[in-house]
Design an enzyme around this catalytic site. Structure first.
Site, short mmCIF file in Angstrom:
data_model
loop_
_atom_site.label_atom_id
_atom_site.label_comp_id
_atom_site.label_asym_id
_atom_site.label_seq_id
_atom_site.Cartn_x
_atom_site.Cartn_y
_atom_site.Cartn_z
N THR A 164 -25.49 -1.10 35.53
CA THR A 164 -24.55 -2.05 35.38
C THR A 164 -23.25 -1.60 35.93
O THR A 164 -22.35 -2.33 36.46
CB THR A 164 -24.20 -2.31 33.92
OG1 THR A 164 -24.01 -1.03 33.17
CG2 THR A 164 -25.35 -3.18 33.20
N ARG A 195 -32.08 -7.32 29.99
CA ARG A 195 -32.46 -7.37 28.70
C ARG A 195 -31.26 -7.73 27.70
O ARG A 195 -31.54 -8.33 26.42
CB ARG A 195 -33.16 -5.85 28.55
CG ARG A 195 -34.61 -5.93 28.70
CD ARG A 195 -35.13 -4.59 28.27
NE ARG A 195 -35.96 -4.33 28.94
CZ ARG A 195 -36.25 -3.50 30.23
NH1 ARG A 195 -34.87 -2.83 30.41
NH2 ARG A 195 -37.25 -3.09 30.78
N HIS A 220 -40.57 2.74 36.06
CA HIS A 220 -41.02 1.32 36.23
C HIS A 220 -41.16 0.93 37.59
O HIS A 220 -41.04 -0.21 38.19
CB HIS A 220 -40.07 0.36 35.73
CG HIS A 220 -39.94 0.73 34.20
ND1 HIS A 220 -38.86 0.18 33.24
CD2 HIS A 220 -40.82 1.22 33.20
CE1 HIS A 220 -39.22 0.35 32.02
NE2 HIS A 220 -40.37 1.22 32.17
N CYS A 269 -54.53 -4.82 52.40
CA CYS A 269 -54.54 -3.76 53.37
C CYS A 269 -53.89 -2.64 52.92
O CYS A 269 -53.78 -1.47 53.72
CB CYS A 269 -54.30 -4.24 54.62
SG CYS A 269 -52.45 -4.49 55.06
N CYS A 327 -48.09 -10.50 54.07
CA CYS A 327 -48.67 -9.50 55.01
C CYS A 327 -49.04 -10.10 56.32
O CYS A 327 -49.30 -11.31 56.27
CB CYS A 327 -49.61 -8.55 54.50
SG CYS A 327 -49.92 -7.05 55.71
N THR A 355 -29.26 3.50 27.78
CA THR A 355 -30.77 2.86 27.44
C THR A 355 -30.62 2.70 25.71
O THR A 355 -30.23 3.88 25.12
CB THR A 355 -31.96 3.51 27.78
OG1 THR A 355 -32.97 2.82 27.29
CG2 THR A 355 -32.02 5.05 27.58
N SER A 356 -31.10 1.84 24.91
CA SER A 356 -31.20 1.99 23.57
C SER A 356 -32.63 2.36 23.28
O SER A 356 -33.06 2.33 22.04
CB SER A 356 -31.11 0.48 22.97
OG SER A 356 -31.81 -0.43 23.46
ZN LIG Z 1 -51.96 -6.74 54.44
#
Ligand SMILES: [Zn+2]
Length: 243
Positions: free
Chosen positions: A30, A38, A124, A135, A153, A193-194
């Site tokens: 932030t 969140r 994450h 591919c 792609c 973070t909480s």
């Molecule tokens: Zn591809």
């Protein structure tokens, strides 16, 4: 509560620590202008038929309604203009000084890497990495930004961001690395973070070291274990440190 005193204690801890690990959440980003989805669901959901960010950013939603997913994703998850703030920069200095063992982050913006840090465990994932589901070709964030609708792609496959969606498991090797660093740390700083999102809490439980420092505006689920608890914005705390 004496903030000045807490900062002095934190400075002392940092000065004496040799194996610091930083565990960060949205509160770190932030400070770079990236809103925490969140903490204010209302901000996002109006034009998305009242759906919560957690719903839209779920694995099942991605496959069922990719158009809506990417509309939300481009608008709220991608911040190409964001730059590392004082927290990212201080952590880079600590790594340069060989005192920071690793950064474990729940953020997907890639700002720790942008600041120059090498040992970053992105629980994450990272919006800068995207993969064709057919591919396995790699694409940068620019491709997602420069396309409309569902990004595809050259081979025709759908390009999926390397971001862990709700309902998807975390990458095993990232978790193993993060846990190893936390287990071997002498100081663990949990900030911005909480610890409400699993498995964040269980990571902190691996810590065996001396100093558990928690810096967060809201209460966290590990507050009672903290050796130093600072109820403040992590950016405002790092502004006062000498690193
Ligand atoms: Zn591809």
């Amino acid at each position: 509560m004496n903030m000045e005193n807490d900062i002095l204690i934190l400075q002392e801890i940092l000065n004496r620590s040799k194996r610091i690990v930083f565990f960060g959440g949205a509160g770190v980003s932030t400070g770079s202008g990236i809103p925490d989805f969140r903490s204010d669901n209302g901000l996002y959901t109006g034009e998305f038929e009242g759906l919560s960010p957690e719903t839209i950013l779920s694995s099942s939603f991605f496959y069922l309604q990719p158009e809506t997913f990417f509309r939300f994703y481009r608008k709220y998850m991608l911040h190409p203009e964001a730059e590392p703030n004082i927290v990212h920069k201080a952590l880079f200095q600590l790594e340069q000084q060989d005192r920071l063992r690793g950064i474990v982050t729940q953020n997907v913006d890639g700002l720790h890497r942008k600041a120059g840090n090498i040992r970053v465990y992105e629980l994450h994932g990272n919006v800068n990495e995207n993969t064709c589901m057919e591919c396995n070709a790699s694409y940068k964030m620019d491709t997602i930004l420069q396309t409309e609708g569902i990004p595809r792609c050259e081979c025709g496959g759908v390009i999926k961001p390397n971001v862990v969606l709700y309902g998807e498991p975390l990458e095993k090797y990232v978790c193993i690395g993060a846990r190893r660093e936390i287990t071997n740390a002498d100081t663990l700083i949990v900030a911005g973070t909480s610890l409400s999102v699993e498995p964040a809490v269980s990571f902190v439980e691996d810590f065996r070291g001396k100093n558990l420092v928690i810096i967060n505006q809201e209460p966290t689920s590990a507050d009672e274990k903290a050796t130093l608890l600072i109820r403040a914005d992590v950016v405002s705390v790092f502004e006062k440190l000498n690193i």
